[in-house]
Motif scaffolding. Structure first.
Motif, mmCIF file in Angstrom:
data_model
loop_
_atom_site.group_PDB
_atom_site.id
_atom_site.type_symbol
_atom_site.label_atom_id
_atom_site.label_comp_id
_atom_site.label_asym_id
_atom_site.label_seq_id
_atom_site.Cartn_x
_atom_site.Cartn_y
_atom_site.Cartn_z
ATOM 1 N N PRO A 27 -5.545 3.986 4.373
ATOM 2 C CA PRO A 27 -5.960 3.318 5.614
ATOM 3 C C PRO A 27 -5.830 1.596 5.162
ATOM 4 O O PRO A 27 -6.037 1.127 3.892
ATOM 5 C CB PRO A 27 -7.289 3.360 5.788
ATOM 6 C CG PRO A 27 -7.741 3.963 4.323
ATOM 7 C CD PRO A 27 -6.596 4.697 3.937
ATOM 8 N N VAL A 28 -5.471 0.688 6.103
ATOM 9 C CA VAL A 28 -5.146 -0.602 6.068
ATOM 10 C C VAL A 28 -5.978 -1.308 7.092
ATOM 11 O O VAL A 28 -5.710 -1.128 8.528
ATOM 12 C CB VAL A 28 -3.764 -0.951 5.891
ATOM 13 C CG1 VAL A 28 -3.606 -2.569 5.862
ATOM 14 C CG2 VAL A 28 -2.918 -0.435 4.764
ATOM 15 N N THR A 29 -6.536 -2.359 6.798
ATOM 16 C CA THR A 29 -7.244 -3.097 7.703
ATOM 17 C C THR A 29 -6.785 -4.645 7.588
ATOM 18 O O THR A 29 -6.984 -5.163 6.558
ATOM 19 C CB THR A 29 -8.843 -3.073 7.941
ATOM 20 O OG1 THR A 29 -9.156 -1.722 8.063
ATOM 21 C CG2 THR A 29 -9.379 -4.242 9.063
ATOM 22 N N LEU A 30 -6.008 -5.359 8.692
ATOM 23 C CA LEU A 30 -6.003 -6.820 8.466
ATOM 24 C C LEU A 30 -6.918 -7.398 9.627
ATOM 25 O O LEU A 30 -7.394 -6.951 10.697
ATOM 26 C CB LEU A 30 -4.576 -7.020 9.147
ATOM 27 C CG LEU A 30 -3.400 -5.960 8.448
ATOM 28 C CD1 LEU A 30 -2.077 -6.469 9.296
ATOM 29 C CD2 LEU A 30 -3.268 -6.608 7.112
ATOM 30 N N THR A 39 0.773 -1.188 -0.015
ATOM 31 C CA THR A 39 -0.200 0.244 0.013
ATOM 32 C C THR A 39 0.847 1.421 0.268
ATOM 33 O O THR A 39 2.180 1.215 0.214
ATOM 34 C CB THR A 39 -1.000 0.000 1.228
ATOM 35 O OG1 THR A 39 -1.877 1.030 1.181
ATOM 36 C CG2 THR A 39 -0.109 0.251 2.474
ATOM 37 N N GLU A 40 0.496 2.250 -0.054
ATOM 38 C CA GLU A 40 1.001 3.582 -0.194
ATOM 39 C C GLU A 40 0.775 4.340 1.198
ATOM 40 O O GLU A 40 -0.095 4.276 1.992
ATOM 41 C CB GLU A 40 0.477 4.488 -1.267
ATOM 42 C CG GLU A 40 1.040 3.907 -2.644
ATOM 43 C CD GLU A 40 0.512 4.991 -3.853
ATOM 44 O OE1 GLU A 40 1.065 4.416 -4.928
ATOM 45 O OE2 GLU A 40 0.181 5.975 -3.789
ATOM 46 N N THR A 85 3.814 -4.048 3.300
ATOM 47 C CA THR A 85 4.908 -3.068 2.588
ATOM 48 C C THR A 85 4.230 -1.730 2.422
ATOM 49 O O THR A 85 3.058 -1.728 1.706
ATOM 50 C CB THR A 85 5.489 -3.819 1.345
ATOM 51 O OG1 THR A 85 5.831 -4.830 1.656
ATOM 52 C CG2 THR A 85 6.204 -2.728 1.073
ATOM 53 N N VAL A 86 4.621 -0.917 3.184
ATOM 54 C CA VAL A 86 4.103 0.556 2.867
ATOM 55 C C VAL A 86 5.022 1.495 2.029
ATOM 56 O O VAL A 86 6.257 1.727 2.707
ATOM 57 C CB VAL A 86 3.846 1.397 4.295
ATOM 58 C CG1 VAL A 86 3.044 2.544 3.880
ATOM 59 C CG2 VAL A 86 2.628 0.327 5.140
ATOM 60 N N THR A 105 -6.561 -2.027 12.602
ATOM 61 C CA THR A 105 -6.341 -0.777 11.427
ATOM 62 C C THR A 105 -5.216 0.113 11.725
ATOM 63 O O THR A 105 -5.015 0.507 12.811
ATOM 64 C CB THR A 105 -7.901 -0.120 11.560
ATOM 65 O OG1 THR A 105 -8.969 -1.176 11.370
ATOM 66 C CG2 THR A 105 -7.866 0.868 10.623
ATOM 67 N N LEU A 106 -4.849 0.253 10.505
ATOM 68 C CA LEU A 106 -3.830 1.457 10.469
ATOM 69 C C LEU A 106 -4.639 2.660 9.730
ATOM 70 O O LEU A 106 -4.798 2.616 8.707
ATOM 71 C CB LEU A 106 -2.666 1.076 9.696
ATOM 72 C CG LEU A 106 -1.526 0.105 10.207
ATOM 73 C CD1 LEU A 106 -2.239 -1.322 10.197
ATOM 74 C CD2 LEU A 106 -0.294 -0.202 9.210
#
Lengths: 113, 115
Positions: free
Chosen positions: B18-21, B13-14, B113-114, B77-78
């Motif tokens: 937002p990211v959810t695992l 992702t960039e 990976t961000v 969540t990020l």
């Protein structure tokens, strides 16, 4: 607060040689102690655990560990290394009644043919 | 096998997104955990849950939030991902039945990976 220190981030041994991975803990009360193994691209697997029943603990794949209260240590050993033992190993501590494990930094074990 | 499934297993992702695992378990265990693994740091606890809607912070909780609306799912969540959050994330459950001594059982991990 409890903590764990693993001595040596990398250990290399020859196939058939003794494996010794060191772990020292800090805890003001009797702890539960664990060794986990992580193979490449996998999660962690429980190798063995100390729960005060016996100071010498035997685990899977021929590994064992001895709890030494006087030295605050829980070192992991295997008499004869096998190529399949190459992995990363983590020591962890859980104070009795606590809700979480605290992990050491990990030791990467390499086996030389 | 403790019946733990993590998704996604890999994500790129960039920065700023937002990211959810997701961590899913099939055995109704009360305690669930999110750890991150980084070279030289071992595993560090981000957040954990001790029941539905009951969560608490770990040692590296800044930048992360969690939710547990039902027993089987624990979401990490990020809100706005940063490059420092590039890591491998592990979900774990704690067996609490019988003579459990607090050991954890881990999922297979989610590599984030961000960029």
């Amino acid at each position: 607060a409890q903590s764990v220190t693993q001595l040596g981030s990398h250990v290399s041994v020859s196939e058939g040689a003794l494996v010794l991975l060191r772990c020292n803990y800090s805890s003001s009360v009797p702890p539960y102690l664990f060794w986990y193994v992580q193979y490449p691209n996998q999660g962690l697997q429980l190798l063995l655990k100390y729960t005060s029943a016996a100071t010498l603990v035997k685990g899977i794949n021929g590994f064992e560990a001895e709890f030494k209260k006087s030295e605050t240590s829980f070192h992991l050993t295997k008499p004869s290394a096998h190529m399949s033992d190459a992995a990363e190993y983590f020591c962890a501590v859980n104070v009795q009644g606590a809700q979480k494990l605290v992990f050491g930094q990990g030791t990467r074990l390499t086996i030389n043919p | 096998d403790a019946g733990i499934t993590q998704s996604p297993r890999h994500k790129v992702t960039e920065t700023g997104t937002p990211v959810t695992l997701r961590c899913h378990q099939t055995e109704n265990h009360r305690y669930m955990y999110w750890y991150r693994q980084d070279p030289g740091h071992g595993l560090r606890l981000i957040h954990y849950s001790y029941g539905v809607k009951d969560t608490d912070k770990g040692e590296v909780s800044d930048g992360y939030s969690v939710s547990r609306s039902k027993t089987e799912d624990f979401l990490l969540t990020l809100e706005s991902a940063t490059s420092s959050q590039t890591s491998v994330y592990f979900c774990a459950i704690r067996m609490t039945s019988g003579s459990s001594t607090g050991e954890l059982f881990f999922g297979e991990g989610s590599r984030l990976t961000v960029l």
